[in-house]
Motif scaffolding. Sequence first.
Motif, short mmCIF file in Angstrom:
data_model
loop_
_atom_site.label_atom_id
_atom_site.label_comp_id
_atom_site.label_asym_id
_atom_site.label_seq_id
_atom_site.Cartn_x
_atom_site.Cartn_y
_atom_site.Cartn_z
N HIS A 1 0.75 -0.97 -0.16
CA HIS A 1 -0.03 0.04 0.10
C HIS A 1 1.11 1.35 0.17
CE1 HIS A 1 -4.22 -1.62 0.82
NE2 HIS A 1 -3.13 -2.72 1.05
N ASN A 2 0.23 2.24 -0.53
CA ASN A 2 0.68 3.63 -0.22
C ASN A 2 0.80 4.12 1.04
OD1 ASN A 2 1.04 3.84 -3.01
ND2 ASN A 2 -1.05 4.75 -3.46
N CYS A 3 2.00 4.15 1.69
CA CYS A 3 2.02 4.45 3.28
C CYS A 3 2.36 5.93 3.33
CB CYS A 3 3.11 3.66 3.80
SG CYS A 3 2.72 1.83 3.55
N ILE A 4 2.12 6.64 4.50
CA ILE A 4 2.38 8.05 4.70
C ILE A 4 3.08 8.03 6.26
CG2 ILE A 4 1.47 10.51 4.91
CD1 ILE A 4 -1.03 9.26 3.21
N ASN A 5 4.08 8.60 6.07
CA ASN A 5 4.90 8.43 7.51
C ASN A 5 4.81 9.80 8.25
OD1 ASN A 5 5.49 5.59 7.51
ND2 ASN A 5 7.44 6.03 6.38
N LEU A 6 5.41 9.88 9.37
CA LEU A 6 5.56 10.96 10.30
C LEU A 6 7.22 11.09 10.60
CD1 LEU A 6 4.27 13.68 11.79
CD2 LEU A 6 3.98 11.99 13.65
N ARG A 7 7.79 12.46 10.43
CA ARG A 7 8.93 12.38 10.88
C ARG A 7 9.10 13.11 12.29
NH1 ARG A 7 13.69 12.12 8.49
NH2 ARG A 7 12.50 11.99 6.52
N ALA A 8 9.46 12.47 13.23
CA ALA A 8 9.35 12.99 14.55
C ALA A 8 10.29 14.27 14.88
CB ALA A 8 9.90 11.76 15.47
N SER A 9 10.32 14.76 16.01
CA SER A 9 11.24 16.06 16.43
C SER A 9 12.61 15.71 16.21
CB SER A 9 10.73 16.62 17.66
OG SER A 9 10.90 15.52 18.67
N ASN A 10 12.92 14.60 16.57
CA ASN A 10 14.50 14.05 16.63
C ASN A 10 14.85 13.67 14.97
OD1 ASN A 10 13.32 11.45 16.10
ND2 ASN A 10 13.87 10.75 17.88
N ARG A 11 14.17 14.18 13.95
CA ARG A 11 14.27 13.78 12.73
C ARG A 11 14.25 12.64 12.14
NH1 ARG A 11 18.68 18.41 10.85
NH2 ARG A 11 17.68 20.35 11.72
#
Length: 345
Positions: free
Chosen positions: A214-224
């Motif tokens: 599937h097409n996945c959408i990720n989140l980048r955290a504050s620590n990059r």
Amino acid sequence: MDQPETSRRAFRVGVSNNADGLSGCLSTSYAGIIAFMAVATEGSFAAAGDRLGVGRSSVCRSVQKLEMQLGTRLFQRTTRSTRLTLEGERFFQNCNQGVTQIVEAMSDLRDLRQGPPRGLLRIASTVGFGRKVVAPLLARFSESYPDIALDLLLDDKPADFAGQQIDVAFREGFIQDSSIIAKQLVPMQLILCASRVYASKHGLPQTLDEIAEHNCINLRASNRRVAEWEFKVDGHPEKYLPEACLTFSDPELVLNAVMDGTGIAQLPAYLVKAHASSRALVAALRQYEPDDRGHYISYLCRQHLPSRIRVFVDFMTDSIRALDLNDLTGLDERAMPARIERLAA
């Protein structure tokens, strides 16, 4: 040695000498000043001793030491009366200003802790939770406590209570710092979800292995770092980092991309709730959802807490729990399969 460095050293020496002088002055004269002020106010050494809870002789010794330190006589004493000298009058007037300021400062601090809530309150929160949950409640809080000024800082990094002068912080996940008082507001659920549009076109993963399709959408955290997706399989936590078609550093942007039908993402329940109730989103792999991590409200000290912090913590605790952020009625992965099967046929 160059001239600037010489000047800096001289300045440091001067400051050190002044500090030592002040320390010595306070250590030798504090008790004497207290005794002097009591005698001047009460009119006699005996009455001053009663006021201070010490003997008359102790008051006399303290005043005598102060007079020796100052090199002047502060009282004219007779068997019938005790009066201030001219020097004593002047010293009393100068000391009285300082004592008044100290009393006012102590009263002000007592008012902050025990009196009507007032003053500046600095609040820190993660970006997503702050925008979606905390900020909308601040106006109602201000209506109830108009004398409290609010300053909200949105940052996904852990709050620096001392450095940023933070009074209260909202955090997510497990808090292990023993110096912080952390009160759980509500559990934090993580939901793997997609829009109905995406699900109707591509279906939903039925196993963890199918996520890669599937097409996945990720989140980048504050620590990059890109945040891993969390699951629980056979009672054990597992983490998975899918290849993403999109990655954002803001959870709201991840949600927007999901709502646009771009792909699937794992999001906290508080972001999903509104779209779940409208049945705009569907969930996948709920049987593998991880343990709740928790939303917390935190502060540094439980004792001597200013009233502005106490009322804010109580208000937010009651208000956020009343929102029922984990009520995901309408979010169901079983809502789509029949339609998906028709499209596949």
